[in-house]
Design an enzyme around this catalytic site. Structure first.
Site, mmCIF file in Angstrom:
data_model
loop_
_atom_site.group_PDB
_atom_site.id
_atom_site.type_symbol
_atom_site.label_atom_id
_atom_site.label_comp_id
_atom_site.label_asym_id
_atom_site.label_seq_id
_atom_site.Cartn_x
_atom_site.Cartn_y
_atom_site.Cartn_z
ATOM 1 N N ASN A 187 43.369 37.635 33.231
ATOM 2 C CA ASN A 187 44.773 37.292 32.966
ATOM 3 C C ASN A 187 45.632 38.533 33.200
ATOM 4 O OD1 ASN A 187 44.873 38.878 30.491
ATOM 5 N ND2 ASN A 187 43.489 37.309 29.686
ATOM 6 N N ASP A 212 40.240 32.645 28.538
ATOM 7 C CA ASP A 212 39.788 31.497 27.733
ATOM 8 C C ASP A 212 38.531 30.840 28.276
ATOM 9 O OD1 ASP A 212 41.841 31.731 25.958
ATOM 10 O OD2 ASP A 212 43.216 30.503 27.146
ATOM 11 N N LYS A 271 24.528 35.508 47.318
ATOM 12 C CA LYS A 271 24.696 35.271 48.751
ATOM 13 C C LYS A 271 26.095 34.759 49.100
ATOM 14 C CE LYS A 271 20.208 33.787 48.557
ATOM 15 N NZ LYS A 271 19.778 32.536 48.141
#
Ligand SMILES: Cc1cc2nc3c(=O)[nH]c(=O)nc-3n(C[C@H](O)[C@H](O)[C@H](O)COP(=O)(O)O)c2cc1C
Length: 397
Positions: A209, A278, A288
Site C-alpha cells: 500500500n 489486508d 518460473k
C-alpha cells in the site's frame, strides 16, 4: 531547536578532534550556546582559536588561567551546562572520569557538572577493546553517563575496527536527544509499528500500500526524545532509522505479527501506525513466472489482524492506540473500530483532507477515545506525534 541551552563540549587529545569543530558549528546553527573546554593535549591537535571563532566563546584549556574572565572557571562552566559531551574522549580521559580524577580543564569541569553527560570514545581498536577501557566505560554508565557507541571502519592509525568517532551529525543527534524535549516518558516502554507490509505474489512482485512510514517514525522519534524506551517495528520504507530506538525491520504482515507478539507483553504503550496489507496470496507463485505473466487470478486470503490480537491480549494498565484511514463517516467508523478492537485511543485520518494521510509531511488527526473526541489542526507529523503522545499520557494517568 537548542535556543537557550548551553552545551559544554569537552575536546581531548585524539586525531578525531577535527570532527569536534564540525559538531561545534552544527550546535551553533541549532542556536545552542557552545562552550568548548579542551585538554592541553587536545590543543596539540587543534587550536583553541578555531573553536572561539566558531562559537563566539573563549575556549578554556587551563583551570589555573587567571584571564579566562570567569571566577573559578571550571565551576562557572559546570553551572552553566545543560549538557556535557566529551567528543572525542580519549582512553586517558575516560579512565580519569571513571575514577574521579580532576587534573585538567575537562576532567575537573566534568566532576563539577550535575547536568546529563555523555562521552564519545575514539581510539585505536585495541585501546577501545582493552578490558581496562571497557571496565572504565561500564563504571561511567553506572554513574549515569551516556556512552556513545563508536563506529567501525578504517581508523586514523591505519587499523580497521571499532573505535572511530561517529560523524558530527550523529553527535548532534546525541545533543538533540538530551536537550530537545522534557523527558516525561522516562521508564515507559513504547512499541510502535510503522510503514507498509509487502506480501509476495511471486519472487518478483508483491502486494502493498502507499504507507511511507512517516507518521509511525515521527511517533517513535517523539517518544524517544521524551525518554521512552522505544521499539519500532517497521515495514520497508525510505526513511533513516531513528536514533535511540530498538529497530525491528520486517517485510510481511506475518513478520510484523511475530515481531509485535514478541514485544507486546513487555510494552506499556502500543501504537499501531503501520498500514498492513489486508490480503496476501494463499500460495506464492513459482520461480518460473515471467515478468509479463502477472497472474491476477492468484487466490488471496486476509492477513492477520494485528490490532485485534493486541486488543484481545491487552494486559491491565497497557495502553493501545490504533490509526484509522477513512474516506467517509470518519468519526462513526473509527469509533466502531475503537470499540470492536478494545482500543484506548484511535487516531483517525480523513484521507480526503488536504495535508492528511500517506507520504506527506503533515497530518490532520482526530483523536477518539471512549470518553472524548479531539480534532487536531493541520500539523507537521512531528508535532502531530507529540500531540498524540500528550493525549496518551493524559488518558493513561
Ligand atoms: C598522533 C596521536 C594520536 C592519538 N590519538 C588518540 C586517540 O585517537 N585516542 C586516544 O585515546 N588517544 C590518542 N592518543 C594518545 C593521547 O593523546 C594520550 O593518551 C594523551 O595523554 C591524551 O591526553 P588527554 O586525554 O588529556 O587529552 C594519540 C596520540 C598521538 C600522539
Amino acid at each position: 531547536m537548542l535556543r537557550g541551552k548551553t552545551v559544554v563540549l569537552g575536546v581531548t587529545g585524539g586525531i578525531a578532534c577535527y570532527k569536534a569543530a564540525s559538531l561545534a558549528s552544527a550546535l551553533v546553527k541549532q542556536h545552542a550556546n557552545v562552550q568548548v573546554i579542551m585538554t592541553e593535549n587536545a590543543t596539540k591537535f587543534l587550536s583553541p582559536m578555531l573553536f572561539e571563532e566558531l562559537t563566539g566563546n573563549r575556549t578554556l584549556t587551563d583551570t589555573f588561567d587567571r584571564n579566562s574572565g570567569l571566577r573559578v572557571s571550571h565551576i562557572a562552566v559546570a553551572e552553566q551546562a545543560d549538557f556535557l559531551l566529551i567528543a572525542p574522549a580519549t582512553a586517558n580521559i575516560i579512565s580519569k572520569l571513571a575514577h574521579g580524577l580532576a587534573d585538567d580543564m575537562v576532567s575537573t569541569t566534568a566532576l563539577a557538572c550535575t547536568c546529563p553527560k555523555a562521552v564519545a570514545p575514539a581510539m585505536n581498536t585495541h585501546m577501545y577493546e582493552n578490558p581496562v577501557t571497557q571496565d572504565n566505560l561500564d563504571i561511567l554508565r553506572r554513574y549515569g553517563w551516556e556512552v556513545v557507541e563508536p563506529a567501525s571502519g578504517r581508523l586514523a592509525c591505519g587499523a580497521v575496527g571499532k573505535g572511530k568517532l561517529p560523524e558530527p551529525e550523529v553527535l548532534l543527534e546525541v545533543c538533540l536527544h538530551a536537550l530537545s524535549h522534557e523527558k516525561d516518558m522516562e521508564g515507559k516502554r513504547v512499541l510502535v509499528t510503522a510503514g507498509p507490509t509487502q506480501e509476495a505474489l511471486d519472487p518478483v512482485r508483491y502486494l502493498t500500500n502507499h504507507s511511507s512510514g512517516k507518521m509511525g517514525y515521527a511517533i517513535a522519534k517523539a517518544a524517544a526524545a521524551r525518554g521512552a524506551d522505544v521499539t519500532l517495528v517497521s515495514g520497508p520504507t525510505q526513511l533513516p532509522v531513528p536514533g535511540y530506538v530498538t529497530f525491528m525491520p520486517i517485510r510481511s504482515a506475518e513478520d510484523m505479527y511475530q515481531a509485535v507478539v514478541s514485544r507486546s507483553e513487555q510494552s506499556d504503550i502500543i501504537i499501531k501506525a503501520a498500514a498492513v496489507a489486508d490480503y496476501r496470496p494463499t500460495q506464492i507463485a513459482d520461480n518460473k513466472i515471467k515478468k509479463s505473466d502477472a497472474d491476477l487470478s492468484i487466490p488471496l486470503e486476509r492477513t492477520r489482524d494485528i490490532l485485534a490480537y493486541l486488543g484481545q491480549h491487552k494486559r491491565p494498565g497497557q495502553f493501545l492506540c490504533g490509526f484509522s484511514m477513512e474516506t467517509e463517516h470518519m468519526v462513526e467508523n473509527s469509533r466502531k473500530k475503537l470499540e470492536k478492537k478494545h482500543l484506548d485511543l484511535i487516531a483517525a485520518n480523513n484521507v480526503k483532507e488536504k495535508g492528511a494521510g500517506f507520504a506527506v509531511d503533515t497530518n490532520v488527526l482526530t483523536l477518539i477515545s471512549p470518553t472524548q473526541c479531539k480534532e487536531l489542526p493541520l500539523l507537521t507529523k512531528d508535532d502531530a506525534a507529540h500531540a498524540l503522545l500528550d493525549t496518551i499520557l493524559e488518558l493513561s494517568k
